[in-house]
Design an enzyme around this catalytic site. Structure first.
Site, PDB file in Angstrom:
ATOM      1  CG  ASN A   1     -51.013  27.970  -7.116  1.00 52.42           C
ATOM      2  OD1 ASN A   1     -51.280  26.777  -6.961  1.00 52.42           O
ATOM      3  ND2 ASN A   1     -51.945  28.895  -7.260  1.00 52.42           N
TER       4      ASN A   1
ATOM      5  CB  CYS B   1     -42.259  37.112  -9.135  1.00 54.09           C
ATOM      6  SG  CYS B   1     -40.745  37.509  -8.270  1.00 54.09           S
TER       7      CYS B   1
ATOM      8  CG  HIS C   1     -47.208  32.357  -8.363  1.00 56.65           C
ATOM      9  ND1 HIS C   1     -47.866  31.621  -9.303  1.00 56.65           N
ATOM     10  CD2 HIS C   1     -48.178  33.030  -7.713  1.00 56.65           C
ATOM     11  CE1 HIS C   1     -49.158  31.835  -9.238  1.00 56.65           C
ATOM     12  NE2 HIS C   1     -49.373  32.697  -8.272  1.00 56.65           N
TER      13      HIS C   1
END
Length: 431
Positions: free
Chosen positions: A318, A354, A320
């Protein structure tokens, strides 16, 4: 020399006058006396140095216009070949035997598995020879075994907390896959993939009673349960596969997020229909730690580690940062604690995701301690509690100072007997 010549002549005969059957002819040729009897065998007597040698040579007989020896017809125009037999026309026997053996062994294994399933279901319950995992307990629990590899242990000769977290994450995804609910996304069901939804973890709680070491085989059980109206809870139990001892307990809360808007979403009815019959009505294996953590800033932190950036290998499908990577960043900010104590419990609250371009800062504060002493605020107490936070330092989608993860850890002293046991396990004799 004469004997050798006679023997050669018998093997490679030359043309000779045709004998007359029923007659005997005698004559002297070079001091040799010869005769031909009725069998066509020519007898010669040779005098050499006072010693008489009698040699029998087989003469050719003529049958129907062709020569033959010993009554068998010979044809000089026929080329001699190796005889074609049934054996030398078959394929390589070793390959054929290996193939047959393989088939019989596979059939025998399948037959034994069928026998065990019907006669001894308790023996087959914990059998996972290839560590692929399987559904147990009426299809509600997924179970998988893991062998602790040499590259999964740390300086303490035990499996790291990151290793255990990776095992938990792997069983969760394999559970979805085994249930036939794996869509195009990372752990998303088919209906979730159609609606661009995926799961994100909001809270993770892990309690470690004992860390496995190299060569140990751990058994991980996982299941899901409802958590409010729009959430899901996933629990894990990690055991020693030989003794059944519980080594680690973990509980987590999950919600849905939209891939495009990056906003939380309610669980659609179509998705709920896919997953609700897999829910287990059971309490969490880890009691919820609802204590509020005070705000932690760089000015009040005991340890600071900045300049942390994700590598490409730290990202998941995904795009992140993987949840396990956050734990490594948290521990890097408190090396003094890690060297003297081992992690007993960790609670993480995930605030933001993040990305690959983010720059992260890790802060740690020792609860109830003070910096400046010989141990940098770490006393000789039996337990140490720490508070952690990961902040955006710049870059990515998060503004400077934005919280990524907040956490709380509990540490216990590294036991001497545990260290002694690990050293003995890795001694030269055992290796």
């Amino acid at each position: 020399m004469v004997v050798m010549g006679a023997a050669t002549a018998s093997m490679f005969p030359v043309s000779s006058p045709k004998p007359h059957y029923g007659a005997k002819t005698c004559g002297k040729i070079g001091g040799e006396v010869g005769s031909v009897d009725v069998r066509g065998i020519k007898t010669k007597s040779v005098n050499s140095g006072g010693m008489q040698v009698k040699v029998n040579a087989q003469a050719h007989t003529e049958v129907n216009g062709s020569r033959s020896r010993n009554g068998f017809k010979s044809d000089d125009n026929v080329t001699s070949h190796a005889p074609r037999t049934f054996i030398n026309q078959l394929p390589d026997w070793s390959m054929l035997l290996a193939a047959i053996t393989t088939v019989f062994l596979a059939a025998e294994k399948q037959w034994m598995m069928m026998e065990w399933k019907t006669k001894r279901p308790d023996m087959i319950a914990d059998l996972d020879p290839f560590c692929l995992g399987r559904i147990v307990q009426d299809g509600l629990v997924f179970r998988q075994n893991f062998s602790i590899r040499s590259y999964e242990i740390g300086a303490d000769r035990t499996a790291s907390i990151e290793t255990l977290m990776n095992h938990l994450q792997e069983t969760a995804l394999n559970h979805v896959k085994s249930a036939g609910l794996l869509g195009d996304g990372f752990g998303s069901t088919p209906e979730m993939s159609k609606k661009n939804l995926f799961w994100v973890v909001t809270k993770m709680q892990v309690v470690v009673d004992r860390y496995p070491t190299w060569g140990d085989v751990v058994q991980v059980d996982t299941w899901v349960a409802p958590n409010g109206k729009n959430g899901m809870r996933r629990d894990w139990l990690l055991r020693d596969s030989k003794t059944g001892e519980i080594l680690t307990r973990a509980s987590s809360n999950w919600v849905m997020m939209n891939k495009e808007t990056r906003r939380l979403s309610k669980i659609p009815d179509e998705v709920r229909g896919e997953i609700e019959h897999y829910f287990v009505d059971a309490p969490p294996v880890v009691e919820d730690d609802s204590r509020k953590l005070p705000k932690l800033e760089e000015s009040t932190a005991d340890f600071v580690r900045d300049g942390l950036t994700p590598r490409w290998s730290d990202l998941d499908i995904n795009q992140h940062v993987n949840n396990v990577k956050y734990i490594g960043w948290i521990l890097e900010s408190a090396p003094q604690v890690v060297e003297k104590y081992e992690l007993a419990r960790i609670t993480l609250e995930y605030r933001r995701e993040c990305r690959k371009d983010s720059v992260v800062k890790s802060l740690t504060s020792i609860l109830g301690g003070s910096v400046g002493g010989e141990n940098d605020g770490i006393g000789d107490s039996e337990r140490v509690d720490c508070q952690h936070v990961l902040l955006f330092a710049g870059g990515g989608d998060g503004g400077p100072g934005g919280e990524i993860v907040k956490g709380r850890t509990e540490w216990r002293p590294k036991l001497e007997k545990q260290s002694r046991r690990n050293i003995d396990h890795f001694s030269a004799g055992n290796v």
